[in-house]
Design a protein around this motif. Sequence first.
Motif, PDB file in Angstrom:
ATOM      1  N   CYS A  35      -6.991   5.925  14.649  1.00 39.31           N
ATOM      2  CA  CYS A  35      -6.430   5.999  13.302  1.00 39.31           C
ATOM      3  C   CYS A  35      -7.375   5.347  12.307  1.00 39.31           C
ATOM      4  CB  CYS A  35      -5.060   5.324  13.237  1.00 39.31           C
ATOM      5  SG  CYS A  35      -5.111   3.533  13.479  1.00 39.31           S
ATOM      6  N   VAL A  36      -7.122   5.616  11.031  1.00 45.27           N
ATOM      7  CA  VAL A  36      -7.789   4.920   9.940  1.00 45.27           C
ATOM      8  C   VAL A  36      -6.726   4.044   9.295  1.00 45.27           C
ATOM      9  CG1 VAL A  36      -9.034   5.139   7.761  1.00 45.27           C
ATOM     10  CG2 VAL A  36      -9.401   6.815   9.588  1.00 45.27           C
ATOM     11  N   ALA A  37      -6.984   2.739   9.257  1.00 42.34           N
ATOM     12  CA  ALA A  37      -5.992   1.783   8.763  1.00 42.34           C
ATOM     13  C   ALA A  37      -6.443   1.175   7.437  1.00 42.34           C
ATOM     14  CB  ALA A  37      -5.763   0.679   9.789  1.00 42.34           C
ATOM     15  N   PHE A  38      -5.464   0.735   6.655  1.00 42.97           N
ATOM     16  CA  PHE A  38      -5.728   0.130   5.346  1.00 42.97           C
ATOM     17  C   PHE A  38      -5.012  -1.211   5.259  1.00 42.97           C
ATOM     18  CE2 PHE A  38      -6.327   4.613   4.881  1.00 42.97           C
ATOM     19  CZ  PHE A  38      -7.360   4.768   3.956  1.00 42.97           C
ATOM     20  N   GLN A  39      -5.717  -2.208   4.703  1.00 44.22           N
ATOM     21  CA  GLN A  39      -5.120  -3.509   4.418  1.00 44.22           C
ATOM     22  C   GLN A  39      -5.243  -3.798   2.928  1.00 44.22           C
ATOM     23  OE1 GLN A  39      -7.428  -5.873   7.442  1.00 44.22           O
ATOM     24  NE2 GLN A  39      -5.396  -6.691   7.877  1.00 44.22           N
ATOM     25  N   ILE A  96       0.873  -1.177   0.000  1.00 43.78           N
ATOM     26  CA  ILE A  96       0.000   0.000   0.000  1.00 43.78           C
ATOM     27  C   ILE A  96       0.906   1.221   0.000  1.00 43.78           C
ATOM     28  CG2 ILE A  96      -1.809   1.252   1.213  1.00 43.78           C
ATOM     29  CD1 ILE A  96      -2.486  -1.380   2.646  1.00 43.78           C
ATOM     30  N   THR A  97       0.683   2.122  -0.932  1.00 43.47           N
ATOM     31  CA  THR A  97       1.517   3.314  -1.046  1.00 43.47           C
ATOM     32  C   THR A  97       0.652   4.559  -0.891  1.00 43.47           C
ATOM     33  OG1 THR A  97       2.979   2.173  -2.598  1.00 43.47           O
ATOM     34  CG2 THR A  97       3.148   4.582  -2.492  1.00 43.47           C
ATOM     35  N   PRO A  98       0.988   5.459   0.037  1.00 41.44           N
ATOM     36  CA  PRO A  98       0.251   6.722   0.118  1.00 41.44           C
ATOM     37  C   PRO A  98       0.768   7.709  -0.923  1.00 41.44           C
ATOM     38  CG  PRO A  98       1.904   6.623   1.850  1.00 41.44           C
ATOM     39  CD  PRO A  98       1.989   5.320   1.106  1.00 41.44           C
ATOM     40  N   ALA A  99      -0.140   8.463  -1.520  1.00 40.08           N
ATOM     41  CA  ALA A  99       0.256   9.484  -2.488  1.00 40.08           C
ATOM     42  C   ALA A  99       0.567  10.807  -1.802  1.00 40.08           C
ATOM     43  CB  ALA A  99      -0.853   9.683  -3.529  1.00 40.08           C
ATOM     44  N   PHE A 100       0.696  10.786  -0.494  1.00 41.65           N
ATOM     45  CA  PHE A 100       0.965  11.976   0.311  1.00 41.65           C
ATOM     46  C   PHE A 100       1.981  11.617   1.378  1.00 41.65           C
ATOM     47  CE2 PHE A 100      -3.007   9.817   1.206  1.00 41.65           C
ATOM     48  CZ  PHE A 100      -2.814   9.351   2.494  1.00 41.65           C
ATOM     49  N   GLU A 101       2.547  12.632   2.002  1.00 35.84           N
ATOM     50  CA  GLU A 101       3.558  12.413   3.022  1.00 35.84           C
ATOM     51  C   GLU A 101       3.150  13.070   4.330  1.00 35.84           C
ATOM     52  OE1 GLU A 101       7.197  13.966   1.510  1.00 35.84           O
ATOM     53  OE2 GLU A 101       7.483  12.367   0.039  1.00 35.84           O
ATOM     54  N   GLY A 102       3.597  12.497   5.435  1.00 31.81           N
ATOM     55  CA  GLY A 102       3.316  13.084   6.735  1.00 31.81           C
ATOM     56  C   GLY A 102       3.778  12.151   7.835  1.00 31.81           C
ATOM     57  N   ASP A 103       4.167  12.726   8.967  1.00 28.77           N
ATOM     58  CA  ASP A 103       4.627  11.889  10.076  1.00 28.77           C
ATOM     59  C   ASP A 103       3.462  11.215  10.800  1.00 28.77           C
ATOM     60  OD1 ASP A 103       3.532  14.097  11.277  1.00 28.77           O
ATOM     61  OD2 ASP A 103       5.388  14.750  12.269  1.00 28.77           O
ATOM     62  N   TYR A 104       2.232  11.484  10.348  1.00 27.88           N
ATOM     63  CA  TYR A 104       1.049  10.825  10.900  1.00 27.88           C
ATOM     64  C   TYR A 104       0.814   9.457  10.242  1.00 27.88           C
ATOM     65  CZ  TYR A 104      -0.618  13.217   6.702  1.00 27.88           C
ATOM     66  OH  TYR A 104      -0.748  13.697   5.423  1.00 27.88           O
ATOM     67  N   ILE A 105       1.628   9.086   9.254  1.00 25.64           N
ATOM     68  CA  ILE A 105       1.493   7.812   8.546  1.00 25.64           C
ATOM     69  C   ILE A 105       2.422   6.774   9.166  1.00 25.64           C
ATOM     70  CG2 ILE A 105       1.718   6.638   6.326  1.00 25.64           C
ATOM     71  CD1 ILE A 105       1.370   9.367   4.988  1.00 25.64           C
ATOM     72  N   ASN A 106       1.898   5.584   9.376  1.00 18.74           N
ATOM     73  CA  ASN A 106       2.723   4.458   9.820  1.00 18.74           C
ATOM     74  C   ASN A 106       2.436   3.259   8.929  1.00 18.74           C
ATOM     75  OD1 ASN A 106       4.437   2.888  11.692  1.00 18.74           O
ATOM     76  ND2 ASN A 106       2.502   1.825  12.115  1.00 18.74           N
ATOM     77  N   ILE A 107       3.474   2.691   8.359  1.00 23.05           N
ATOM     78  CA  ILE A 107       3.336   1.458   7.583  1.00 23.05           C
ATOM     79  C   ILE A 107       4.152   0.395   8.298  1.00 23.05           C
ATOM     80  CG2 ILE A 107       3.731   0.315   5.372  1.00 23.05           C
ATOM     81  CD1 ILE A 107       3.358   2.986   4.015  1.00 23.05           C
ATOM     82  N   ASP A 108       3.460  -0.635   8.782  1.00 22.95           N
ATOM     83  CA  ASP A 108       4.162  -1.635   9.585  1.00 22.95           C
ATOM     84  C   ASP A 108       4.846  -2.672   8.698  1.00 22.95           C
ATOM     85  OD1 ASP A 108       2.248  -3.543   8.816  1.00 22.95           O
ATOM     86  OD2 ASP A 108       1.022  -3.195  10.594  1.00 22.95           O
ATOM     87  N   ALA A 109       5.511  -3.623   9.347  1.00 28.64           N
ATOM     88  CA  ALA A 109       6.308  -4.618   8.629  1.00 28.64           C
ATOM     89  C   ALA A 109       5.454  -5.513   7.746  1.00 28.64           C
ATOM     90  CB  ALA A 109       7.094  -5.460   9.622  1.00 28.64           C
ATOM     91  N   ASN A 110       4.171  -5.609   8.039  1.00 35.90           N
ATOM     92  CA  ASN A 110       3.283  -6.477   7.280  1.00 35.90           C
ATOM     93  C   ASN A 110       2.517  -5.745   6.185  1.00 35.90           C
ATOM     94  OD1 ASN A 110       3.804  -8.914   8.842  1.00 35.90           O
ATOM     95  ND2 ASN A 110       2.725  -7.849  10.495  1.00 35.90           N
ATOM     96  N   GLY A 111       2.801  -4.459   6.012  1.00 35.56           N
ATOM     97  CA  GLY A 111       2.180  -3.699   4.923  1.00 35.56           C
ATOM     98  C   GLY A 111       0.946  -2.919   5.292  1.00 35.56           C
ATOM     99  N   ASN A 112       0.448  -3.026   6.524  1.00 36.68           N
ATOM    100  CA  ASN A 112      -0.676  -2.189   6.947  1.00 36.68           C
ATOM    101  C   ASN A 112      -0.278  -0.718   6.939  1.00 36.68           C
ATOM    102  OD1 ASN A 112      -2.690  -4.137   7.543  1.00 36.68           O
ATOM    103  ND2 ASN A 112      -1.612  -4.656   9.438  1.00 36.68           N
ATOM    104  N   MET A 113      -1.188   0.132   6.514  1.00 40.07           N
ATOM    105  CA  MET A 113      -0.935   1.573   6.596  1.00 40.07           C
ATOM    106  C   MET A 113      -1.929   2.179   7.572  1.00 40.07           C
ATOM    107  SD  MET A 113      -0.840   4.549   3.656  1.00 40.07           S
ATOM    108  CE  MET A 113      -2.596   4.924   3.606  1.00 40.07           C
ATOM    109  N   GLN A 114      -1.431   2.918   8.532  1.00 40.77           N
ATOM    110  CA  GLN A 114      -2.268   3.594   9.511  1.00 40.77           C
ATOM    111  C   GLN A 114      -2.069   5.102   9.402  1.00 40.77           C
ATOM    112  OE1 GLN A 114      -0.338   1.443  12.702  1.00 40.77           O
ATOM    113  NE2 GLN A 114      -2.222   0.320  13.192  1.00 40.77           N
ATOM    114  N   VAL A 115      -3.184   5.823   9.392  1.00 43.96           N
ATOM    115  CA  VAL A 115      -3.164   7.282   9.355  1.00 43.96           C
ATOM    116  C   VAL A 115      -3.763   7.768  10.677  1.00 43.96           C
ATOM    117  CG1 VAL A 115      -3.976   9.344   8.160  1.00 43.96           C
ATOM    118  CG2 VAL A 115      -3.382   7.292   6.846  1.00 43.96           C
TER     119      VAL A 115
END
Length: 233
Positions: free
Chosen positions: A133-137, A28-47
């Motif tokens: 947060c809002v998370a994405f899988q 999962i790739t965010p099209a934006f940047e910010g220190d509020y984004i976390n992408i864990d080792a398993n590919g989950n993205m949390q905003v």
Amino acid sequence: MNMKKIAAFAAATVAASALAVAASAATITPAFEGDYINIDANGNMQVFVLGNDDKVVADVNFIDIASVNVVISWEDGEDVWAGGSVVFQSETAGWNQTNWSSTGDDGAVLVENGVKVNFENSKPFADTDTYACVAFQNWGADYTVELIEFVDADGNVLATVGGEAAEEPTEEPTEEPTEEPTEEPTTGDTTEPTEEPTETEKPNTNTGAEGIAVAAAVAVLAAGAAVVAKKSK
């Protein structure tokens, strides 16, 4: 109390990781940047909108978030299937997951490539939460989160992250029609009528030629008069 908060956050993160391992290793790739984004080792993205050492999306009160509008895109092609989930995550909401896919089957929300879709937060965040947060899988093709709009219960957009690419085309068409029609008629109207009246000056040029001819005739007459005067002497 601090230990309880840490434990709650850790439990939520472990739950996200466990589901991700079972799901897919797709990215999962965010099209934006910010220190509020976390992408864990398993590919989950949390905003994050709360917690995360105060590294959160600005200008949004997490407790007012009733849903999110999301734009997701992927590299389209034959036999390409995209799918995943959008998750509202906090101590109160727990793991509030909504599944989506590019086919909309098995009860999943239908998400079309690059089209905005609303995901409801059916278990709202509470003021007692210490993180949210809002998370994405991802369970299918690699995809990009182009835009997230945080929306309140009245449908008002509280904050937006991403979406720059979608705004670019709107600027181009507004400039083209405004510049072209305004310049062309003005130059045509101003030059043509100003040159045509100059035809009235033609008699003036003719008058000048006639004046020269008259002056020449006067000179000839004067020369003839001088000759006559000499003869008479």
